[in-house]
Design an enzyme around this catalytic site. Structure first.
Site, PDB file in Angstrom:
ATOM      1  N   GLY A 151      -4.842  29.875 -13.897  1.00 47.16           N
ATOM      2  CA  GLY A 151      -4.133  29.733 -12.637  1.00 47.16           C
ATOM      3  C   GLY A 151      -3.407  31.005 -12.241  1.00 47.16           C
ATOM      4  O   GLY A 151      -3.920  32.114 -12.360  1.00 47.16           O
TER       5      GLY A 151
ATOM      6  N   GLU B  90      19.793  42.658 -25.865  1.00 46.92           N
ATOM      7  CA  GLU B  90      19.955  42.743 -24.414  1.00 46.92           C
ATOM      8  C   GLU B  90      20.628  44.048 -24.010  1.00 46.92           C
ATOM      9  O   GLU B  90      20.265  44.663 -22.995  1.00 46.92           O
ATOM     10  CB  GLU B  90      20.744  41.530 -23.912  1.00 46.92           C
TER      11      GLU B  90
ATOM     12  N   TYR C 176      28.261  34.014 -23.486  1.00 53.35           N
ATOM     13  CA  TYR C 176      27.925  33.306 -24.716  1.00 53.35           C
ATOM     14  C   TYR C 176      29.020  32.347 -25.182  1.00 53.35           C
ATOM     15  O   TYR C 176      28.707  31.251 -25.681  1.00 53.35           O
ATOM     16  CB  TYR C 176      27.554  34.301 -25.816  1.00 53.35           C
TER      17      TYR C 176
ATOM     18  N   GLY D 231       7.318  28.838 -16.304  1.00 52.56           N
ATOM     19  CA  GLY D 231       8.178  27.666 -16.380  1.00 52.56           C
ATOM     20  C   GLY D 231       9.419  27.982 -17.171  1.00 52.56           C
ATOM     21  O   GLY D 231       9.976  29.075 -17.101  1.00 52.56           O
TER      22      GLY D 231
END
Length: 386
Positions: A267, A140, A98, A383
Site C-alpha cells: 500500500g 534523542e 518524561y 500507524g
C-alpha cells in the site's frame, strides 16, 4: 544499567505486570489525558487512542525493555531505542516530559495491581522506567544534535508548491521553505511529522515519508486518506497553503556497503521505498535490488508508475508486484497476497520492509524461514509507534 536486586524483582513480577499491561496502559492514558488534555489534543494521535493501538504499543515497548534487562540482546535493544527515539524526536519530545509519563504510568500500575506493587516492586519498576528514559533522552539528544537543532525545536513552516492526485485516495504534496531557502537535509528513507489544526481546535500530528531525491531543494510527501490528519490534508490543503512540518527523522535508511537489497512494501508503505530508489538512481548505485510491492489493485496503487520507472533505471533491480484483485499483466505481476515463492534471495541480503503490522510480521517470518538473519531485516510500520 539496573541493579542486581532490581533484576530479581523484575524477574519475579514481569509476567504479572506484562499480563496486566493491557489494563494498565488505558488507565495510564486516561489519567494523563484527564490531567493534561493538551497532550491528547496536540501531541498524541487521537485515532490510535480510539482504536487502542497506542496503548498496545506502549505495553509492548515496556515489556520488551524489561525483558531485555533480563535477557540482554544488544541488537534488539538498539532497534527498540532507535525506533522510539526517532519518533519522539520527530514530535519534539524533550526530557521534561518524561516525569509526566512517569507520574501517571505508576499511578495506573498501582491502580490495577494494588496487591502486587509493594514498595520494593514499585522501586524496581521505577528504576527500570528511568533507565529506559535515560537511554531514550540520550539518544534523542544525539538525534537533535545531528540535525543541528535544539532539543524539541524541530518545527518549521513550509509552503505547498504542488498537489498531485496519485490514486483515488492518495495525493502527493511538494513542499518548499517560505523564505526561499532550503527546508533541510534528510537521509533517504526518513520521514517528517506534519501538524495540522482541526476544526475542534486540536493540533494533531502524523508522520509521512520523504519520497524525493536528497538533491532536490523541495520535499515530497504522499498522503493516503486515512485518519484525522490525512483527511484534513486531502480536504483542506492545496497549492500555496502553509504547513507546519518537522525536521526529518527515521531509521529505515540504506545500509552501507554493497550487499543485495530487498525492498518490500504494501500500500502506501511504498513511500519510503520510492525515496530509497530515488537515492539509488541518483547515486548510480550498482548493488542488486529486489523490489516487492503488494496492493489491493492497480487502479488504487499510489506511485505505480514511479515505482516501475525507478526500477527500470537501476541496472541491478527487479520488480515483482502482487494485487489482491485484477488480472496478471506479465510475469512480474501476481494476484493474491505477497509471497516469497519463486523469489531468489541471496544469503547476504539486507531487507527493508514498510507497511501495515500484519504485512510486516508475515514478511519477517517468511524471510527468516529463507535464512535471512533477523539482524538484517529492518522495517517501518504505519500507524502507532512500534
Amino acid at each position: 544499567m539496573i541493579s542486581h536486586s532490581t533484576r530479581q524483582v523484575l524477574a519475579e513480577t514481569l509476567d504479572t505486570v506484562e499480563a496486566a499491561l493491557p489494563q494498565i496502559t488505558p488507565r495510564f492514558y486516561e489519567r494523563m489525558f484527564t490531567a493534561r488534555p493538551d497532550l491528547l489534543r496536540d501531541l498524541f494521535n487521537r485515532t490510535n487512542q480510539v482504536t487502542g493501538s497506542q496503548p498496545q504499543v506502549l505495553a509492548g515497548a515496556v515489556a520488551s525493555f524489561a525483558r531485555l534487562m533480563l535477557e540482554p540482546d544488544a541488537e534488539r535493544m538498539r532497534f527498540i531505542i532507535d525506533r522510539i527515539a526517532h519518533k519522539h524526536a520527530s514530535l519534539g519530545i524533550v526530557a521534561d516530559q518524561y516525569p509526566i509519563v512517569h507520574q501517571h504510568l505508576f499511578a495506573a500500575i498501582i491502580d490495577v495491581l494494588p496487591e502486587t506493587v509493594t514498595s520494593d516492586v514499585a522501586a524496581a519498576w521505577d528504576e527500570l522506567y528511568w533507565a529506559m528514559a535515560d537511554v531514550l533522552i540520550d539518544r534523542e539528544t544525539e538525534l537533535y544534535a545531528a540535525q543541528g537543532v535544539a532539543p524539541g525545536d524541530v518545527w518549521q513552516t513550509a509552503r505547498v508548491l504542488a498537489r498531485t492526485q496519485l490514486s483515488p485516495d492518495a495525493i502527493a504534496l511538494t513542499l518548499a521553505a517560505t523564505d526561499g531557502d532550503e527546508l533541510g537535509c534528510f537521509t533517504p528513507g526518513q520521514y517528517v511529522s506534519v501538524q495540522v489544526p482541526l476544526s475542534d481546535g486540536a493540533r494533531q500530528i502524523r508522520q509521512y515519508s520523504l519520497t524525493g531525491a536528497t538533491t532536490d531543494p523541495t520535499w515530497h510527501i504522499s498522503v493516503k486518506r486515512d485518519g484525522d490528519v490525512s483527511t484534513h490534508l486531502h480536504e483542506n490543503v492545496f497549492e500555496g497553503d502553509l504547513l507546519r512540518v518537522s525536521t526529518p527523522f527515521g531509521d529505515l535508511t540504506l545500509p552501507e556497503g554493497d550487499d543485495p537489497l530487498l525492498l518490500a512494501s504494501a500500500g502506501i508503505g511504498c513511500t519510503p521505498v520510492i525515496g530509497l530508489l530515488n537515492h539509488l538512481v541518483a547515486t548510480g548505485d550498482a548493488r542488486p535490488v529486489q523490489v516487492l510491492h503488494a496492493d489491493r489493485s492497480r487502479s488504487r496503487q499510489p506511485h505505480r508508475g514511479d515505482l516501475a520507472e525507478l526500477v527500470d533505471r537501476l541496472p541491478g533491480a527487479d520488480l515483482v508486484q502482487w494485487y489482491e484483485r485484477g488480472l496478471p499483466t506479465d510475469d512480474s505481476t501476481r494476484i493474491g497476497l505477497m509471497s516469497l515463492d519463486g523469489i531468489e534471495i541471496a544469503p547476504d541480503t539486507v531487507a527493508l520492509l514498510c507497511g501495515p503490522a500484519g504485512f510486516l510480521g508475515s514478511m519477517r517470518e517468511a524471510l527468516i524461514d529463507r535464512d535471512v538473519p533477523a539482524t538484517r531485516i529492518h522495517y517501518e510500520t504505519f500507524g502507532a509507534m512500534p
